[in-house]
Design a protein around this motif. Structure first.
Motif, PDB file in Angstrom:
ATOM      1  N   SER A  55       0.820  -1.218   0.000  1.00 42.23           N
ATOM      2  CA  SER A  55       0.000   0.000   0.000  1.00 42.23           C
ATOM      3  C   SER A  55       0.853   1.267   0.000  1.00 42.23           C
ATOM      4  N   ARG A  56       2.126   1.159   0.374  1.00 40.72           N
ATOM      5  CA  ARG A  56       2.965   2.348   0.444  1.00 40.72           C
ATOM      6  C   ARG A  56       3.796   2.537  -0.832  1.00 40.72           C
ATOM      7  N   LEU A  57       3.579   1.658  -1.814  1.00 36.44           N
ATOM      8  CA  LEU A  57       4.360   1.729  -3.050  1.00 36.44           C
ATOM      9  C   LEU A  57       3.405   1.938  -4.215  1.00 36.44           C
ATOM     10  N   LEU A 166      11.427  -2.333   8.519  1.00 34.40           N
ATOM     11  CA  LEU A 166      10.933  -2.310   9.903  1.00 34.40           C
ATOM     12  C   LEU A 166       9.910  -1.188  10.020  1.00 34.40           C
ATOM     13  N   HIS A 167       8.976  -1.349  10.953  1.00 28.22           N
ATOM     14  CA  HIS A 167       8.055  -0.237  11.230  1.00 28.22           C
ATOM     15  C   HIS A 167       7.677  -0.214  12.708  1.00 28.22           C
ATOM     16  N   GLY A 168       7.388   0.963  13.209  1.00 24.40           N
ATOM     17  CA  GLY A 168       7.063   1.126  14.637  1.00 24.40           C
ATOM     18  C   GLY A 168       8.355   1.118  15.426  1.00 24.40           C
ATOM     19  N   GLY A 169       8.261   1.596  16.657  1.00 25.50           N
ATOM     20  CA  GLY A 169       9.473   1.632  17.467  1.00 25.50           C
ATOM     21  C   GLY A 169       9.882   0.232  17.895  1.00 25.50           C
ATOM     22  N   PRO A 170      11.184  -0.110  17.792  1.00 27.28           N
ATOM     23  CA  PRO A 170      11.630  -1.360  18.414  1.00 27.28           C
ATOM     24  C   PRO A 170      11.398  -1.264  19.918  1.00 27.28           C
ATOM     25  N   LYS A 171      11.200  -2.380  20.574  1.00 27.16           N
ATOM     26  CA  LYS A 171      10.871  -2.347  22.009  1.00 27.16           C
ATOM     27  C   LYS A 171      11.945  -3.097  22.794  1.00 27.16           C
ATOM     28  N   TYR A 172      12.327  -2.518  23.966  1.00 28.66           N
ATOM     29  CA  TYR A 172      13.386  -3.119  24.786  1.00 28.66           C
ATOM     30  C   TYR A 172      12.797  -4.035  25.849  1.00 28.66           C
ATOM     31  N   SER A 183       8.971  -6.193  11.510  1.00 28.35           N
ATOM     32  CA  SER A 183       9.014  -5.714  10.120  1.00 28.35           C
ATOM     33  C   SER A 183       7.586  -5.707   9.573  1.00 28.35           C
ATOM     34  N   ARG A 184       7.359  -4.918   8.554  1.00 27.10           N
ATOM     35  CA  ARG A 184       6.005  -4.867   7.978  1.00 27.10           C
ATOM     36  C   ARG A 184       5.587  -6.236   7.447  1.00 27.10           C
ATOM     37  N   ASP A 185       6.563  -7.087   7.152  1.00 32.33           N
ATOM     38  CA  ASP A 185       6.251  -8.434   6.670  1.00 32.33           C
ATOM     39  C   ASP A 185       6.074  -9.462   7.769  1.00 32.33           C
ATOM     40  N   ARG A 209       1.699  -4.698  11.973  1.00 35.62           N
ATOM     41  CA  ARG A 209       1.727  -3.273  12.333  1.00 35.62           C
ATOM     42  C   ARG A 209       2.878  -2.959  13.281  1.00 35.62           C
ATOM     43  N   ASN A 210       2.873  -3.606  14.446  1.00 35.39           N
ATOM     44  CA  ASN A 210       3.917  -3.303  15.430  1.00 35.39           C
ATOM     45  C   ASN A 210       3.883  -4.347  16.528  1.00 35.39           C
ATOM     46  N   LEU A 211       4.765  -4.189  17.492  1.00 38.57           N
ATOM     47  CA  LEU A 211       4.748  -5.111  18.630  1.00 38.57           C
ATOM     48  C   LEU A 211       4.886  -4.330  19.922  1.00 38.57           C
ATOM     49  N   MET A 394       7.030  14.073  17.424  1.00 31.57           N
ATOM     50  CA  MET A 394       7.236  15.134  18.413  1.00 31.57           C
ATOM     51  C   MET A 394       7.955  14.530  19.608  1.00 31.57           C
ATOM     52  N   ARG A 395       8.893  15.283  20.191  1.00 32.78           N
ATOM     53  CA  ARG A 395       9.668  14.715  21.291  1.00 32.78           C
ATOM     54  C   ARG A 395      10.090  15.795  22.278  1.00 32.78           C
ATOM     55  N   SER A 396      10.259  15.353  23.558  1.00 27.90           N
ATOM     56  CA  SER A 396      10.890  16.204  24.548  1.00 27.90           C
ATOM     57  C   SER A 396      11.512  15.292  25.595  1.00 27.90           C
ATOM     58  N   ALA A 439      13.775  14.763  10.540  1.00 26.73           N
ATOM     59  CA  ALA A 439      12.638  14.245  11.310  1.00 26.73           C
ATOM     60  C   ALA A 439      13.075  13.364  12.465  1.00 26.73           C
ATOM     61  N   HIS A 440      12.190  13.206  13.397  1.00 29.74           N
ATOM     62  CA  HIS A 440      12.308  12.289  14.531  1.00 29.74           C
ATOM     63  C   HIS A 440      13.504  12.630  15.427  1.00 29.74           C
ATOM     64  N   VAL A 441      13.159  13.141  16.590  1.00 30.56           N
ATOM     65  CA  VAL A 441      14.176  13.526  17.576  1.00 30.56           C
ATOM     66  C   VAL A 441      14.101  12.556  18.744  1.00 30.56           C
ATOM     67  N   THR A 496       8.856  10.950  25.449  1.00 24.64           N
ATOM     68  CA  THR A 496       9.108  10.066  24.310  1.00 24.64           C
ATOM     69  C   THR A 496       7.889   9.199  24.021  1.00 24.64           C
ATOM     70  N   SER A 497       7.915   8.521  22.869  1.00 25.37           N
ATOM     71  CA  SER A 497       6.775   7.657  22.517  1.00 25.37           C
ATOM     72  C   SER A 497       6.938   6.307  23.212  1.00 25.37           C
ATOM     73  N   HIS A 498       5.830   5.593  23.374  1.00 26.31           N
ATOM     74  CA  HIS A 498       5.923   4.344  24.146  1.00 26.31           C
ATOM     75  C   HIS A 498       5.551   3.130  23.331  1.00 26.31           C
TER      76      HIS A 498
HETATM   77 FE1  DHE Z   1       4.375   4.777  11.528  1.00 23.49          FE
HETATM   78  C1  DHE Z   1       5.277   4.289  14.805  1.00 23.49           C
HETATM   79  C2  DHE Z   1       1.171   3.956  12.313  1.00 23.49           C
HETATM   80  C3  DHE Z   1       3.451   5.474   8.331  1.00 23.49           C
HETATM   81  C4  DHE Z   1       7.615   5.568  10.748  1.00 23.49           C
HETATM   82  N1  DHE Z   1       3.414   4.260  13.241  1.00 23.49           N
HETATM   83  C5  DHE Z   1       3.982   4.068  14.479  1.00 23.49           C
HETATM   84  C6  DHE Z   1       2.976   3.600  15.392  1.00 23.49           C
HETATM   85  C7  DHE Z   1       1.802   3.497  14.691  1.00 23.49           C
HETATM   86  C8  DHE Z   1       2.081   3.919  13.336  1.00 23.49           C
HETATM   87  C9  DHE Z   1       0.439   3.051  15.217  1.00 23.49           C
HETATM   88  C10 DHE Z   1       3.189   3.313  16.874  1.00 23.49           C
HETATM   89  C11 DHE Z   1       3.593   1.880  17.006  1.00 23.49           C
HETATM   90  C12 DHE Z   1       4.885   1.608  17.708  1.00 23.49           C
HETATM   91  O1  DHE Z   1       5.817   2.423  17.710  1.00 23.49           O
HETATM   92  O2  DHE Z   1       5.015   0.493  18.230  1.00 23.49           O
HETATM   93  N2  DHE Z   1       2.610   4.778  10.503  1.00 23.49           N
HETATM   94  C13 DHE Z   1       1.425   4.411  11.034  1.00 23.49           C
HETATM   95  C14 DHE Z   1       0.386   4.544  10.024  1.00 23.49           C
HETATM   96  O3  DHE Z   1      -0.828   4.233  10.178  1.00 23.49           O
HETATM   97  C15 DHE Z   1       0.992   5.146   8.826  1.00 23.49           C
HETATM   98  C16 DHE Z   1       0.469   6.589   8.663  1.00 23.49           C
HETATM   99  C17 DHE Z   1       0.643   4.428   7.522  1.00 23.49           C
HETATM  100  C18 DHE Z   1       1.209   3.053   7.407  1.00 23.49           C
HETATM  101  O4  DHE Z   1       1.394   2.608   6.278  1.00 23.49           O
HETATM  102  O5  DHE Z   1       1.502   2.369   8.371  1.00 23.49           O
HETATM  103  C19 DHE Z   1       2.470   5.135   9.213  1.00 23.49           C
HETATM  104  N3  DHE Z   1       5.360   5.415   9.841  1.00 23.49           N
HETATM  105  C20 DHE Z   1       4.795   5.623   8.648  1.00 23.49           C
HETATM  106  C21 DHE Z   1       5.766   6.067   7.674  1.00 23.49           C
HETATM  107  O6  DHE Z   1       5.539   6.349   6.463  1.00 23.49           O
HETATM  108  C22 DHE Z   1       7.047   6.220   8.361  1.00 23.49           C
HETATM  109  C23 DHE Z   1       7.392   7.708   8.413  1.00 23.49           C
HETATM  110  C24 DHE Z   1       8.197   5.488   7.648  1.00 23.49           C
HETATM  111  C25 DHE Z   1       8.180   4.012   7.833  1.00 23.49           C
HETATM  112  O7  DHE Z   1       9.081   3.511   8.511  1.00 23.49           O
HETATM  113  O8  DHE Z   1       7.261   3.332   7.344  1.00 23.49           O
HETATM  114  C26 DHE Z   1       6.695   5.681   9.748  1.00 23.49           C
HETATM  115  N4  DHE Z   1       6.112   4.922  12.582  1.00 23.49           N
HETATM  116  C27 DHE Z   1       7.330   5.257  12.068  1.00 23.49           C
HETATM  117  C28 DHE Z   1       8.310   5.248  13.137  1.00 23.49           C
HETATM  118  C29 DHE Z   1       7.639   4.905  14.308  1.00 23.49           C
HETATM  119  C30 DHE Z   1       6.250   4.683  13.930  1.00 23.49           C
HETATM  120  C31 DHE Z   1       9.799   5.623  12.977  1.00 23.49           C
HETATM  121  C32 DHE Z   1       8.210   4.813  15.713  1.00 23.49           C
HETATM  122  C33 DHE Z   1       8.139   6.178  16.323  1.00 23.49           C
HETATM  123  C34 DHE Z   1       8.669   6.255  17.709  1.00 23.49           C
HETATM  124  O9  DHE Z   1       9.418   7.177  17.951  1.00 23.49           O
HETATM  125  O10 DHE Z   1       8.336   5.441  18.568  1.00 23.49           O
END
Ligand code: DHE
Length: 498
Positions: A55-57, A166-172, A183-185, A209-211, A394-396, A439-441, A496-498
């Protein structure tokens, strides 16, 4: 498929071939792609190829990837082997939904497990000299790698390959020794930071989505779009404990938008994309009969992006197409307030701080150039700060007077705003690398330094003094995305994000 084989055998022109474009795509897939991308497009060494995973391509980009290959991966170029019609036909095929929702059973999860190292034989102390609580993992999307960075010297300790995308924050883990990536896969990887080794991996879904990791470090939960499932893993060896087929109380199935850990509640929270429910899954062993029981909270709307208050009593949820946020009290399982929000707030990136004796919550907006500040007692918007474009992260840090927000989209994507938390005014706007997304601080453990990504293949992590806002160092990296400080993450630091 038979028609295609016959046409190909007769050497008919491509117009004739177009009559059975889709089945042609399927045949081409089986011949050229299946070895790496798996039978039935489920993914193998290469990612799964379903519309959900793609969906992202854009389709034209997908065609370019097939023609030219993808750098820093094993995807080869097919332009010498396939005609442009054949490439288009392949693209059509991989963007066609599967005839039935692909399944990924507990047996598939078990069979996918790869143990790279026997963890019990690895030393229990860090095999490098650095404060283990002030380390950063920096995800580098450019070549699917991650860097382990010393948070005191800002020197990389090691760099290693990750799974694709990979997507979402890695978790410790709570002690900071292990980090878990998704990973998205669907691949979940457990990396031993002390020994700098990926120890075990498992595929928990087809499109993930994430873990999240439980506060006692014993369990991981993984949320999937494909199939419609949530999976609970034992973190010791990533073996699956429970596969939850996700459906509302009437049996309508749903994708999982995201999963979260709620430490004071010792439970996981599950956000559902297609049904009007939020789930809470307690993970503490309370002697009850059912492990990981599901507590359903019915919502008025579909909610797929969440923010939690620091006490984890209330969650603020928003759907991607609704302007209002809903505040849901998890103790009573009901909506207690509506927050009027314009645009598309990115609640997942929200942070809190104290402002004039009140706790406020701030969120960027992924559609419009604004940061919304909300009073967490009255749930009223107290300020909208205009920014130079839509932001993502967003971060602080509790020790910092400033909150940092990026301008992720639009012509000013190279800018980052710094907001004074006491006045709610932007006090500085930086452009660390003109023309490149900034991006991302993330802050160091003590909040003295802020690290920012230049989100580009020829990118960097830029280190700033968080008080003087002056640049200290630039560490070259390949499209660094998120960076995660062990202390801030494991202690659930407010900024920070959790
Ligand atoms: Fe993310 C975290 C959802 C697109 C990079 N993203 C998250 C989280 C959610 C989310 C629910 C929190 C989960 C976690 O950290 O465990 N992201 C979504 C979407 O719904 C969206 C808009 C569309 C999608 O296809 O998933 C989306 N996200 C992106 C990107 O396009 C980004 C910029 C590049 C990428 O890697 O795909 C992206 N998302 C990130 C990152 C985090 C993240 C780097 C972790 C942020 C953090 O600081 O914790």
């Amino acid at each position: 498929m038979k028609a295609f084989v016959l046409i190909a055998a007769l050497g008919l022109p491509s117009a004739a071939f177009a009559v059975d474009k889709l089945s042609g795509g399927e045949a081409l897939y089986q011949k050229h792609c299946q070895d790496c991308h798996g039978v039935d497009r489920l993914g193998a060494m290469g990612p799964a190829l379903f519309p959900e995973n793609l969906s992202r391509l854009r389709k034209n980009k997908a065609a370019k990837v097939i023609a030219n290959g993808r750098i820093a991966t094993q995807m080869p170029s097919f332009k010498a082997t396939l005609s442009s019609q054949q490439i288009d036909s392949l693209v059509d095929y991989v963007y066609t939904p599967a005839k039935t929702v692909p399944s990924w059973t507990i047996e598939d999860i078990v069979a996918s497990r790869i143990e790279h190292f026997d963890q019990s034989k690895l030393p229990n102390e860090p095999q490098f000299d650095a404060d283990p609580m002030n380390l950063f993992i920096v995800v580098e999307l450019g070549d699917h790698s991650a860097t382990l960075l010393n948070g005191d010297t800002f020197e990389p300790i090691t760099r290693f390959k990750t799974r694709f995308a990979l997507h979402g924050g890695p978790k410790y883990s709570p002690d900071g020794r292990f980090v878990y990536f998704a990973s998205r896969d669907g691949w979940i990887s457990k990396y031993d930071i002390y020994n700098m080794k990926t120890v075990v991996e498992v595929r928990a879904g087809i499109n993930t989505r994430n873990l999240a990791i439980s506060s006692d470090g014993k369990y991981a939960i993984v949320g999937n779009y494909l199939p419609h499932s949530a999976v609970i893993l034992d973190t010791t060896d990533l073996s699956p404990i429970k596969l939850i087929a996700v459906a509302d109380k009437n049996g309508k199935t749903s994708r999982v938008s995201a999963v979260y850990n709620a430490p004071p509640r010792t439970s996981f929270i599950v956000a559902l994309k297609d049904v009007k429910e939020v789930w809470e899954i307690p993970y503490s062993d309370n002697g009850g009969e059912e492990r990981f029981p599901i507590k359903r909270i019915t919502t008025e709307d579909f909610l797929d992006d969440f923010f939690f208050d620091p006490q984890y009593i209330n969650l603020i949820g928003a759907s991607r197409d609704n302007k209002n946020g809903q505040v849901i009290n998890l103790d009573i399982g009901k909506k207690i307030a509506t927050v009027p929000m314009n645009g598309m707030p990115h609640l997942g990136s929200g942070i809190t701080w104290d402002y004039q004796g009140k706790q406020v919550f701030a969120t960027p907006d992924i559609k419009d150039g604004r940061v919304t500040i909300i009073d967490m007692e009255s749930w009223k918007v107290i300020k909208e700060i205009k920014t130079d474009g839509p932001g993502f992260f967003m971060r602080s840090h509790s020790n910092s007077p400033y909150a940092w927000v990026d301008v992720f989209f639009g012509p000013h994507k190279d800018r980052v705003h710094i907001i004074d938390k006491a006045t709610l005014e932007i006090v500085k706007t930086i452009t660390p690398a003109p023309g490149k997304t900034a991006a991302h601080v993330e802050f160091t453990k003590d909040g003295k330094y802020a690290l920012l990504s230049i989100w580009d293949n020829d990118g960097a992590v830029v280190v700033y003094d968080a008080m003087t806002l002056k640049e200290i160092k630039r560490i070259p990296m390949n499209k660094p995305s998120g960076k995660y400080n062990v202390y801030n993450k494991t202690k659930y630091e407010r900024g920070t994000s959790h």
